[in-house]
Design a protein around this motif. Structure first.
Motif, PDB file in Angstrom:
ATOM      1  N   UNK B 405       1.176  -1.109  -0.429  1.00 51.28           N
ATOM      2  CA  UNK B 405      -0.110  -0.198  -0.281  1.00 51.28           C
ATOM      3  C   UNK B 405       0.549   0.918   0.271  1.00 51.28           C
ATOM      4  N   UNK B 406       1.973   0.699   0.821  1.00 55.61           N
ATOM      5  CA  UNK B 406       2.556   2.519   1.198  1.00 55.61           C
ATOM      6  C   UNK B 406       3.521   2.412  -0.826  1.00 55.61           C
ATOM      7  N   UNK B 407       3.606   1.268  -0.747  1.00 54.94           N
ATOM      8  CA  UNK B 407       4.315   2.254  -2.697  1.00 54.94           C
ATOM      9  C   UNK B 407       3.679   1.930  -3.634  1.00 54.94           C
ATOM     10  N   UNK B 408       2.215   1.127  -3.663  1.00 53.38           N
ATOM     11  CA  UNK B 408       1.162   1.795  -4.353  1.00 53.38           C
ATOM     12  C   UNK B 408       1.193   3.888  -4.212  1.00 53.38           C
ATOM     13  N   UNK B 409       0.659   4.133  -2.930  1.00 54.55           N
ATOM     14  CA  UNK B 409       0.407   5.836  -2.715  1.00 54.55           C
ATOM     15  C   UNK B 409       1.527   6.337  -3.158  1.00 54.55           C
ATOM     16  N   UNK B 410       3.171   6.157  -3.338  1.00 56.64           N
ATOM     17  CA  UNK B 410       3.987   6.836  -3.980  1.00 56.64           C
ATOM     18  C   UNK B 410       3.910   6.492  -5.033  1.00 56.64           C
ATOM     19  N   UNK B 413       2.261   9.211  -6.161  1.00 54.50           N
ATOM     20  CA  UNK B 413       2.743  10.629  -5.296  1.00 54.50           C
ATOM     21  C   UNK B 413       2.360  11.403  -4.322  1.00 54.50           C
ATOM     22  N   UNK B 414       1.103  10.083  -3.791  1.00 55.77           N
ATOM     23  CA  UNK B 414       0.472  10.537  -2.793  1.00 55.77           C
ATOM     24  C   UNK B 414       1.331   9.654  -0.645  1.00 55.77           C
ATOM     25  N   UNK B 415       1.026  10.900  -0.022  1.00 48.07           N
ATOM     26  CA  UNK B 415       1.611  10.095   1.192  1.00 48.07           C
ATOM     27  C   UNK B 415       0.692   8.882   1.296  1.00 48.07           C
ATOM     28  N   UNK B 416       1.410   7.655   2.116  1.00 49.12           N
ATOM     29  CA  UNK B 416       0.669   6.268   2.323  1.00 49.12           C
ATOM     30  C   UNK B 416      -0.339   7.102   3.186  1.00 49.12           C
ATOM     31  N   UNK B 417      -0.793   8.051   3.816  1.00 53.54           N
ATOM     32  CA  UNK B 417      -1.512   8.042   4.868  1.00 53.54           C
ATOM     33  C   UNK B 417      -2.933   8.701   4.332  1.00 53.54           C
ATOM     34  N   UNK B 418      -2.863   9.861   2.698  1.00 55.14           N
ATOM     35  CA  UNK B 418      -3.929  10.390   2.625  1.00 55.14           C
ATOM     36  C   UNK B 418      -4.087   9.643   1.369  1.00 55.14           C
ATOM     37  N   UNK B 420      -4.648   6.510   2.013  1.00 54.06           N
ATOM     38  CA  UNK B 420      -5.901   5.230   2.436  1.00 54.06           C
ATOM     39  C   UNK B 420      -7.511   6.374   2.495  1.00 54.06           C
ATOM     40  N   UNK B 421      -6.923   7.581   3.696  1.00 56.47           N
ATOM     41  CA  UNK B 421      -7.913   8.161   3.114  1.00 56.47           C
ATOM     42  C   UNK B 421      -8.751   8.806   2.325  1.00 56.47           C
ATOM     43  N   UNK B 422      -8.269   9.104   0.707  1.00 60.90           N
ATOM     44  CA  UNK B 422      -8.792   8.741  -0.595  1.00 60.90           C
ATOM     45  C   UNK B 422      -9.395   7.129  -0.973  1.00 60.90           C
ATOM     46  N   UNK B 430     -16.707   8.019   3.554  1.00 61.20           N
ATOM     47  CA  UNK B 430     -16.355   8.948   4.467  1.00 61.20           C
ATOM     48  C   UNK B 430     -15.179   9.961   4.371  1.00 61.20           C
ATOM     49  N   UNK B 431     -15.434  10.975   4.774  1.00 57.99           N
ATOM     50  CA  UNK B 431     -14.166  11.637   4.811  1.00 57.99           C
ATOM     51  C   UNK B 431     -13.209  12.036   6.120  1.00 57.99           C
ATOM     52  N   UNK B 432     -12.630  11.383   5.983  1.00 55.32           N
ATOM     53  CA  UNK B 432     -11.740  11.903   7.807  1.00 55.32           C
ATOM     54  C   UNK B 432     -10.096  12.129   6.680  1.00 55.32           C
ATOM     55  N   UNK B 433      -9.155  12.822   8.065  1.00 53.04           N
ATOM     56  CA  UNK B 433      -8.272  13.544   7.360  1.00 53.04           C
ATOM     57  C   UNK B 433      -7.168  12.377   8.000  1.00 53.04           C
ATOM     58  N   UNK B 434      -5.909  12.765   6.750  1.00 57.47           N
ATOM     59  CA  UNK B 434      -4.301  11.831   7.362  1.00 57.47           C
ATOM     60  C   UNK B 434      -3.568  11.795   7.916  1.00 57.47           C
TER      61      UNK B 434
END
Lengths: 477, 477
Positions: B405-410, B413-418, B420-422, B430-434
Motif C-alpha cells: 500500500x505504501x509503495x502504491x501510494x508513492x 505521488x501521495x503520502x501513504x495515509x492520504x 488510505x483516506x482517499x 467517509x471523509x477523514x483526514x490523514x
C-alpha cells in the motif's frame, strides 16, 4: 519584544492616549451621574464612534428577523414571520454544513453568499462583471485590509514599504500599517475644497516618499472618514491614472458607499471607474475594494462581517491571499447572513418590502436632515466651520481655537483639540473625538462626531454644542 | 513578497495539499451522487472537521433561544420563550451600547461578560482567583493564540524564536507559528502510553532546539487534538516545573476542557495545577490558557468566540497585548453571548434547566458510547490500533499499512495515509483526514476523525470503515 514591536507599541499608545483620556473621563462622568452628582445634562451622548446603534439608530427589522429565524429555526413554525423572512432563512441555512449557523464554512465565506455578493457588485457597477473567486468575506473589512496589507508590506525591506495615506484618516488603518512596519506616507486632502483629493498633492507625497521608502500602495477612503467627501468620477480617474503611472496598488476603502447624502452626489466604485477607463488600465491596475455590514444603513458593527474584492491580481498572489485568510477559520456566519441581506434587500412585491423601505427611508431622511442642520448650526457659530458633508457617517468641522485656549491646553499637557473635546464632554455631556486622532494640517484643529443618529438626538447635540462653543470662545478670547 | 512570506507560503501549501486533494474529491463525489452516479453509499459523511453541527449534532436550545431573543427583542413580547431565556437576553442587551448586538463593544469584550467568564474560571478552578483584567475575548481562540504568539515571537531575531510543539498537533497553530517566523520545535507524544506527554522527551526537544533557535514557549494541548489524551495533575506538574526551569512561556490550549469521556478522567486546568504548586512557581510561570464556544458540548464554531486568560505576565507586556487585541475592533457580540451561556448555563430550578440537562446529557452519553464503540471496533480490526480516547473530539488510530500500500501510494505521488483516506472516501464515502496533516513518528500512519456525532451516524461510519479496511488490507497484503 522586537524593536519594531516596541516602536509600534509606543506610537499606538500615543495615538490612543488622546482618545482614552476622554473615554476614561466619560466613564467617570457616567458614574457621577448615577450617584446623583448634578450636571447641566442627564446623560452623556456618545457620538465618538461610527456606530449607529450606539447613537440610538434602530436595527432594520428584516435583517434581525432573518437572523433570528436562522439562529432558532423553530421560530419559522408559527405565523409570526413573513414568508420572505422564512424563505431567506431557509435558503441561508441550506448553505451551511449540517444546516446550522454553528458550523464552520469555507475560508472565503459561505460559497452561496460569496456568489450573491458578487452578483450585487455586478448590479451596483452597471454590469461590470464581478467574479466570486475574487471575493473574500472576513470578520469585518479592517481584518480583510490587514490581510491585503500583509501581502503588500515587506516588513524586512530596506528601504521600508510605503503606503500613501490620506490626512485626515481614521486611525485603524494607520495602526495596521504601523504594526506591519510600513511607512505611512501622508497626502493631505484639501479642506477648503470640500476635502478634495488633489493629484498634485499625491505627486508631492510620492516625491517626498521616494527619499525614505519604497511606495507600493495608495489608500483612498471614499466616501470619506472622518472627512465626509464623496469623490467625483473625474477625480477617481485622475487617481487611477496616477496609480498606474507609479505602479501603486490601489486600496479603496468604500465602506460608506451606501451613505451618500448630497443631492447631486453619486457613489461610483473604483472598480467601475477603472473598468470604464478601458484597456490597458482596466487590465493592469491592481485594486482591492472593501465593504462591510458595520457601515451603511444597517449599521451592524457587532456582527463583524465585511468583504474585499480583488481586481487584476497575479494568480500567485491570489494563492498567497487564500493562505492568509485561511489563518482565521472563517468569518462569523451570522455576520455573513447580514451581508447577504445588505447586498440583497427585499424587493418590490416581497411582503417585507414596505417595512424595509419605511425603515431605511427613515434613516436616510433623518441623516440628510442631520447633515443639513449640522452644517447650518456649525457654520453659524463663531470660529467654527464645516465643509459640506456629502457622505460617510461623520462631520469633521474645523475649530479656530483662540491662542489662549491653545496655551491653556499646552499647560495641561493636552493637544488643543483634545482640550476642546474634554471641555465639551465635561460641560455639555457630548463625547466627540479630536482631529489630532486622525491627522490634520499643522495649526488646524477639528472634532469628529457621528451624524448617524435619530434627528432629536442630533438636535440635542447641536443645542449643547452651540451653548458650549459660545461660552468656550468667550472664555478664551 | 518577502522571502519569509514565500517560505511560509510554500510550507502552508504543502501542509494544505494533502487535505485539499481529499476535499476536492469530496466535492466531485457529491456532484456525482447528485447526478445519480451509483456508489455503495448515498452520501458522504464528513468527519474531517472538529465541527459537531456539521457532523449532525443538534445545537442547544437555550443557547439559540437566548441569541434569537437578543437579535430580535420583539420575540420577548409573547409567551413562547421561558422566563429565564428572557431574563438572560435582557441582561445581555443591557450590557450593549444602545442595547443592541449591532454595537461595537470594548476591545477585551463586553465588560459584564468578561466578568462572568472570570467568575466561571474561579468556580472551575475550585476558588483559584481569576481577574477580569487578565481575560481577552476574541473571534475564536486561535485568533487569541496568534496575538499571544506575536508577543512571544520576534520575527527578526537571530537565532529564531522557538516554540516547543506537540506531535501530533492540529495544523492551525503550526501554521500560525510558521507565519510569524517561529521555529516549530517538535516534541513527540508517547502513543504506546496513551499519547502521554513525557518530560524526558521535552528535555530532548529543548536540547536539540538550543542548537538552532531560542526556545521561549511551550505549547500544550489538553485534552488533546488530534490525539484524545487528558493529562493527569502529576504530568502537568512535571510540565510546569520544566517550563519554570527553562523559563518557557506556557501556552495551554484547553479548548476541549468540557469534553472528557474517560470514567476516571478529570480535566484540571494548567492554571489550577500551577496555583496548587504554590510560590515561587505560582507567582512566576507565565501562562496563557485558551477556551472557545466552538468546542465543547455547545459546538458553536460559526459564531466565532473564544477567550484567553493570562497569568503572571509583566504589566508592560499586558499593555502591549491590549494594543494587539485592539487592532480587531471587537469579537462578534453574539459569539460573546454564547460564551456567557457556556460559562453560565441554566441552574437547577431555572425553567430551562431540565431541557438543557437533557440535551447536554444526550450529547455526553452519545459521545461516550461513540468512544467505546470506536475503540472496540477499531481494535478488533487487523492492522488498526486505537489508544483510549479520554477527551477531545477526535479518534486518531494508527493504521499499520502494508508495504504494498505504501509503495502504491508513492507511485501515485501521495503520502501513504492520504492514500488510505482517499480510498476510504472513494469506496466508503467517509471523509477523514490523514495523520500526515498533524505530524507523526516517521514510518507510522494515522487517520483522524471526529467522534462528536449522533450515535447512529458513528455506527454507520464504523460499519463503512470496517468493511473498507478489511478489503483494503486484503488487497495490499
Amino acid at each position: 519584544m522586537s524593536a519594531l514591536q516596541e516602536i509600534s507599541l509606543n506610537i499606538r499608545n500615543m495615538k490612543q492616549l488622546e482618545y482614552s483620556v476622554l473615554a476614561r473621563r466619560t466613564n467617570q462622568i457616567k458614574d457621577e451621574l448615577k450617584k446623583g452628582v448634578k450636571k447641566s445634562y442627564r446623560e452623556v451622548i456618545d457620538v465618538s464612534w461610527g456606530d449607529p446603534h450606539r447613537a440610538g439608530v434602530k436595527p432594520l427589522s428584516f435583517v434581525r428577523q432573518v437572523l433570528a429565524a436562522c439562529i432558532y429555526p423553530q421560530l419559522m413554525d408559527g405565523d409570526k414571520l413573513m414568508v420572505d423572512v422564512k424563505q431567506r432563512a431557509q435558503m441561508l441555512l441550506r448553505a451551511c454544513p449540517g444546516g446550522s449557523v454553528g458550523s464552520y464554512c469555507a475560508t472565503a465565506g459561505v460559497p452561496e453568499i460569496v456568489e450573491r455578493v458578487s452578483e450585487y457588485i455586478t448590479r451596483r457597477d452597471g454590469g461590470v462583471p464581478s467574479h466570486p473567486e475574487n471575493i473574500y468575506i472576513s470578520s469585518g473589512s479592517q481584518w480583510a485590509l490587514t490581510n491585503i496589507l500583509k501581502v503588500l508590506v515587506n516588513s524586512e525591506a530596506s528601504p521600508r514599504t510605503g503606503v500613501l495615506t490620506p490626512v485626515p484618516c481614521h486611525s485603524t488603518t494607520i495602526l495596521s500599517l504601523m504594526a506591519l512596519g510600513a511607512e505611512v506616507v501622508p497626502y493631505y486632502l484639501r479642506e477648503e475644497q470640500g476635502w478634495a483629493l488633489d493629484v498634485e498633492e499625491l505627486q508631492r507625497a510620492w516625491g517626498s516618499a521616494k527619499e525614505v521608502c519604497n511606495p507600493v500602495g495608495l489608500y483612498v477612503i471614499n466616501p470619506g472618514n472622518p472627512a465626509g467627501y464623496v469623490q467625483s468620477r473625474k477625480s477617481m480617474q485622475e487617481v487611477i491614472r496616477f496609480a498606474a503611472e507609479k505602479r501603486l496598488f490601489l486600496l479603496a476603502d468604500e465602506v460608506y458607499q451606501d451613505c451618500v447624502f448630497g443631492e447631486e452626489t453619486e457613489f461610483v466604485s473604483y472598480k467601475r471607474a477603472l473598468a470604464e477607463m478601458g484597456s490597458p488600465l482596466s487590465d493592469t491596475v491592481e485594486l482591492a475594494s472593501f465593504h462591510t455590514t458595520s457601515k451603511g444603513l444597517m449599521g451592524e458593527c457587532g456582527l463583524r462581517a465585511g468583504y474585499v474584492e480583488l481586481v487584476n491580481l497575479d494568480p500567485a498572489v491570489m494563492k498567497h491571499i487564500y493562505s492568509l485568510f485561511s489563518a482565521d477559520s472563517c468569518a462569523p456566519v451570522l455576520g455573513q447572513f447580514a451581508l447577504d441581506v445588505m447586498t440583497n434587500p427585499p424587493q418590490p412585491g416581497d411582503p417585507s418590502y414596505p417595512l424595509y423601505m419605511k425603515e431605511t427611508q427613515h434613516i436616510r431622511t433623518s441623516v440628510a436632515e442631520n447633515v443639513r442642520r449640522v452644517e447650518e448650526v456649525i457654520n453659524s457659530l463663531p470660529g467654527f466651520s464645516c465643509q459640506p458633508v456629502e457622505g460617510g457617517a461623520f462631520a469633521f468641522p474645523r475649530v479656530f481655537l483662540p491662542p489662549k485656549a491653545i496655551e491653556t491646553a499646552k499647560e495641561l499637557g493636552m493637544k488643543p483639540d483634545t482640550f476642546y473635546c474634554m471641555r465639551l464632554l465635561e460641560e455639555a455631556g457630548v463625547l466627540s473625538s479630536p482631529g489630532s486622532e486622525y491627522g490634520q494640517q499643522e495649526g488646524t484643529y477639528h472634532i469628529r462626531f457621528c451624524i448617524m443618529t435619530p434627528s432629536e438626538i442630533m438636535e440635542e447635540i447641536l443645542r449643547r454644542l452651540s451653548t458650549f462653543h459660545k461660552r468656550f470662545m468667550n472664555e478664551f478670547s
